[in-house]
Scaffold this motif. Structure first.
Motif, PDB file in Angstrom:
ATOM      1  N   GLY A 123      14.666 -13.938   8.473  1.00  0.00           N
ATOM      2  CA  GLY A 123      13.689 -15.024   8.410  1.00  0.00           C
ATOM      3  C   GLY A 123      12.415 -14.724   7.647  1.00  0.00           C
ATOM      4  N   ASN A 124      11.964 -13.456   7.638  1.00  0.00           N
ATOM      5  CA  ASN A 124      10.698 -13.139   6.965  1.00  0.00           C
ATOM      6  C   ASN A 124      10.895 -12.215   5.763  1.00  0.00           C
ATOM      7  N   THR A 125      12.101 -12.177   5.230  1.00  0.00           N
ATOM      8  CA  THR A 125      12.389 -11.293   4.098  1.00  0.00           C
ATOM      9  C   THR A 125      11.501 -11.596   2.900  1.00  0.00           C
ATOM     10  N   ILE A 126      11.483 -12.856   2.492  1.00  0.00           N
ATOM     11  CA  ILE A 126      10.728 -13.223   1.289  1.00  0.00           C
ATOM     12  C   ILE A 126       9.234 -13.045   1.511  1.00  0.00           C
ATOM     13  N   SER A 127       8.744 -13.448   2.682  1.00  0.00           N
ATOM     14  CA  SER A 127       7.299 -13.349   2.923  1.00  0.00           C
ATOM     15  C   SER A 127       6.831 -11.901   2.875  1.00  0.00           C
ATOM     16  N   THR A 128       7.615 -10.981   3.435  1.00  0.00           N
ATOM     17  CA  THR A 128       7.217  -9.569   3.435  1.00  0.00           C
ATOM     18  C   THR A 128       7.326  -8.977   2.028  1.00  0.00           C
ATOM     19  N   THR A 162       4.201  -7.474  -0.092  1.00  0.00           N
ATOM     20  CA  THR A 162       4.234  -6.148  -0.718  1.00  0.00           C
ATOM     21  C   THR A 162       3.763  -6.237  -2.163  1.00  0.00           C
ATOM     22  N   MET A 163       4.265  -7.217  -2.882  1.00  0.00           N
ATOM     23  CA  MET A 163       3.845  -7.388  -4.276  1.00  0.00           C
ATOM     24  C   MET A 163       2.362  -7.755  -4.366  1.00  0.00           C
ATOM     25  N   SER A 164       1.887  -8.546  -3.411  1.00  0.00           N
ATOM     26  CA  SER A 164       0.462  -8.905  -3.397  1.00  0.00           C
ATOM     27  C   SER A 164      -0.405  -7.666  -3.240  1.00  0.00           C
ATOM     28  N   LEU A 165       0.013  -6.764  -2.359  1.00  0.00           N
ATOM     29  CA  LEU A 165      -0.750  -5.532  -2.157  1.00  0.00           C
ATOM     30  C   LEU A 165      -0.697  -4.638  -3.395  1.00  0.00           C
ATOM     31  N   ILE A 166       0.472  -4.557  -4.016  1.00  0.00           N
ATOM     32  CA  ILE A 166       0.595  -3.744  -5.233  1.00  0.00           C
ATOM     33  C   ILE A 166      -0.333  -4.278  -6.322  1.00  0.00           C
ATOM     34  N   MET A 167      -0.367  -5.599  -6.504  1.00  0.00           N
ATOM     35  CA  MET A 167      -1.232  -6.202  -7.523  1.00  0.00           C
ATOM     36  C   MET A 167      -2.705  -6.030  -7.186  1.00  0.00           C
ATOM     37  N   SER A 168      -3.035  -6.270  -5.909  1.00  0.00           N
ATOM     38  CA  SER A 168      -4.434  -6.134  -5.496  1.00  0.00           C
ATOM     39  C   SER A 168      -4.933  -4.716  -5.697  1.00  0.00           C
ATOM     40  N   ARG A 198       0.340   5.864  -6.062  1.00  0.00           N
ATOM     41  CA  ARG A 198      -0.184   4.825  -5.167  1.00  0.00           C
ATOM     42  C   ARG A 198       0.887   4.503  -4.118  1.00  0.00           C
ATOM     43  N   LEU A 199       0.483   4.440  -2.834  1.00  0.00           N
ATOM     44  CA  LEU A 199       1.423   4.267  -1.729  1.00  0.00           C
ATOM     45  C   LEU A 199       1.205   2.930  -1.031  1.00  0.00           C
ATOM     46  N   ILE A 200       2.319   2.279  -0.666  1.00  0.00           N
ATOM     47  CA  ILE A 200       2.263   0.957  -0.019  1.00  0.00           C
ATOM     48  C   ILE A 200       3.169   0.967   1.203  1.00  0.00           C
ATOM     49  N   ASN A 201       2.671   0.413   2.323  1.00  0.00           N
ATOM     50  CA  ASN A 201       3.483   0.305   3.547  1.00  0.00           C
ATOM     51  C   ASN A 201       3.329  -1.071   4.164  1.00  0.00           C
ATOM     52  N   CYS A 202       4.391  -1.877   4.054  1.00  0.00           N
ATOM     53  CA  CYS A 202       4.462  -3.178   4.734  1.00  0.00           C
ATOM     54  C   CYS A 202       5.588  -3.174   5.755  1.00  0.00           C
ATOM     55  N   ALA A 203       6.066  -1.993   6.149  1.00  0.00           N
ATOM     56  CA  ALA A 203       7.230  -1.905   7.032  1.00  0.00           C
ATOM     57  C   ALA A 203       6.808  -1.694   8.477  1.00  0.00           C
ATOM     58  N   HIS A 245      -1.475  -6.796   9.298  1.00  0.00           N
ATOM     59  CA  HIS A 245      -0.062  -7.087   9.589  1.00  0.00           C
ATOM     60  C   HIS A 245       0.276  -8.547   9.252  1.00  0.00           C
ATOM     61  N   LEU A 246       0.172  -8.857   7.973  1.00  0.00           N
ATOM     62  CA  LEU A 246       0.392 -10.229   7.499  1.00  0.00           C
ATOM     63  C   LEU A 246       1.749 -10.425   6.842  1.00  0.00           C
ATOM     64  N   GLY A 247       2.620  -9.402   6.880  1.00  0.00           N
ATOM     65  CA  GLY A 247       3.880  -9.475   6.161  1.00  0.00           C
ATOM     66  C   GLY A 247       4.691 -10.724   6.443  1.00  0.00           C
TER      67      GLY A 247
END
Length: 528
Positions: free
Chosen positions: A97-102, A106-112, A226-231, A280-282
């Motif tokens: 259900g939340n695959t696309i939103s997360t 993730t891409m939003s954080l990478i761009m930001s 650069r490290l990203i964690n939305c998991a 925690h907005l994923g």
């Protein structure tokens, strides 16, 4: 008439699905304290939660009528699955259900992170014009390392490829053919760490993944990574990440999840433009919340009305009478799969299962689902269940075959499992004693009689006198009681296998001591 309690906020669309049925009475009571929930849950047939409600063993014990717990979301961290299973309560989630939103977050954080957007925005709102302070970097031609190519990781990969990034990934359950088809290069974790300019993690939080990126792993990485964690919070060690940022080895980090939520003393909060933090907005999009609410509402409705069971974490899709007959075999197969997964190394490519003897006369599809769930669970955790285990295996390019034989030369009934990885092949077989007690009776070429339960120490050794005495003494020195032992050997004096069930698990330090004992060839820990 079934009573359903919704204890966390659920979208009106989801509530509408439940309220539209004359067979249901739906009560929405959010913000309940633990004692308040325990006090009323006994009146309900189903409980619907998101992440705020903690469905503890005490809540489950109080739910005398509970048949279903439905989680509108992916993770089941807030549900005591073992307690629910023991009480015969079906636990469902909504893994897609939340695959696309997360993935999009993730891409939003990478761009930001790459373009310093949060601080640049704050500066503009202060009526400043400091263009030089916010010099960014491009994603084009950069390498992103993705740890975990499940649903979310795969969607992130697609979006990164669209930005012209090179995608290198680690996922032991994905075949190289499937990865190459979408333009992703598979490698080891070390390959990913050493090659990537960006690293994003998309794995569940388990004992294996907790702190999987810490000082040692950061030391392997490129300068300026650069490290990203939305998991899940804790996959990246927050203190180690802070040290990496302070030293300059890590150029930036973006986190949506934390060890403690909400974080009281996050070591990353002190950093400026090179750290982006979100609460925690994923899954926090209107679409995702509607999707998971509608999905869990339909699942609960169908299950209560006997129309089928979907996305159950602890129950195969069979009618109650058949389930009662197959339940001991389902338990055996799940344990057999988990055991085999934990002793194997490398990426799983092929699974072959043979049902011999009495069990071959039954519909064995639920058994294969249970077996595959056991195989995949050590890595995928709560994203895999009885219902989706075979499709997840197929998505990862794992070839699965099922054979039946009404004859079994050695046992009344036998489940034989062969798995192949890109590194090795293992063959494990199991049966039931007294129609209900599972036993592992063969591991590769060794015949044993091992109890698949709790913490198990699996060793290969030379068949020499004194080995068991030395192990018993070593375990005793570390205050670990041996509950059961099983042995098998090729021939006298040749290679042998020893399986120990212990009352408390063996630490990594003690495991190394075991490996150094005379005549020990290898040693592994399996937890079931």
């Amino acid at each position: 008439m079934f009573k359903i309690l919704v204890s966390d906020a659920l979208s009106e669309e989801g509530l509408g699905v439940l309220k539209s049925s004359k067979d249901f009475v739906v009560d929405v009571k959010t913000g309940l304290k633990a004692d308040e929930l325990k006090g009323i849950v006994g009146d309900y047939d189903a409980l619907v939660v998101r992440s705020a409600t903690k469905v503890t063993a005490e809540v489950i014990e109080a739910g005398k009528k509970l048949k279903i717990v439905g989680r509108a979301g992916v993770g089941l961290d807030n549900v005591d699955l073992a307690a629910a299973t023991a009480k015969g309560i079906i636990v469902m989630n909504t893994p897609g259900g939340n695959t696309i939103s997360t993935a999009e977050h993730t891409m939003s954080l990478i761009m930001s992170l790459s373009r310093n957007i949060p601080l640049a925005d704050a500066s503009m709102k202060k009526k400043e014009w400091k263009r030089k302070d916010f010099m960014g970097v491009e994603l084009y031609n950069k390498t992103i390392g993705i740890v975990g190519l499940g649903r979310i990781g795969m969607e992130v990969a697609k979006r990164c490829l669209a930005f012209g990034m090179r995608v290198k990934a680690y996922d032991p359950f994905l075949s190289r053919e499937v990865a190459e088809k979408i333009g992703v290069e598979l490698g080891t974790l070390e390959d990913v760490y050493r090659a990537a300019d960006y690293i994003t993690v998309h794995v569940p939080l388990t004992e294996e993944t907790k702190g999987m990126i810490s000082d040692k792993e950061i030391g392997m990485m490129k300068g300026g990574v650069r490290l990203i964690n939305c998991a899940r919070g804790g996959i990246i060690d927050e203190q180690a990440l802070a040290r990496g940022l302070e030293s300059g080895k890590v150029a930036g980090a973006a986190l949506d999840v934390y060890v403690e939520e909400p974080p009281k003393d996050c070591p990353l909060a002190k950093f400026g433009a090179n750290v982006v933090l979100t609460p925690h907005l994923g899954a926090s999009t209107e679409e995702a919340q509607v999707n998971v609410a509608i999905e869990i509402a339909h699942q609960i409705s169908d299950a209560l009305l006997g129309k089928g069971i979907r996305n159950a974490a602890n129950f195969p899709s069979v009618d109650p009478e058949t389930y009662h007959a197959l339940q001991p075999y389902i338990n055996l197969c799940e344990k057999l799969g988990s055991f085999t997964s934990q002793i194997a190394q490398g990426a799983l490519t092929e699974v072959n299962v043979t049902y011999s003897g009495d069990i071959a006369a039954h519909d064995t599809a639920p058994l294969t689902m249970a077996l595959m769930k056991g195989l995949l669970s050590p890595m995928l955790q709560d994203t895999v269940n009885f219902i989706n285990s075979l499709s997840l295996a197929k998505d990862r390019g794992i070839r699965t075959t099922e054979l039946k034989s009404l004859q079994s030369e050695e046992f009344v009934t036998l489940v034989s499992l062969e798995i192949k990885t890109d590194k090795e092949t293992h063959r494990v077989a199991g049966t039931l004693l007294s129609k209900s007690d599972p036993r592992i009776v063969k591991v590769d070429e060794f015949y044993v009689e091992a109890i698949p339960s709790g913490c198990m120490l699996l060793m290969q050794n030379w068949d020499k006198p004194g080995i068991i005495g030395n192990l018993g003494k070593l375990m005793g020195e570390h205050n670990i009681n041996i509950a059961a032992m099983s042995f098998g050997r090729e021939k006298q004096g040749g290679r042998a296998m020893s399986v120990l069930n212990v009352d408390s698990c063996v630490s990594a330090e003690l495991l190394e001591k075991v490996k150094k004992q005379p005549h020990i060839l290898s040693a592994k820990i399996v937890e079931l």
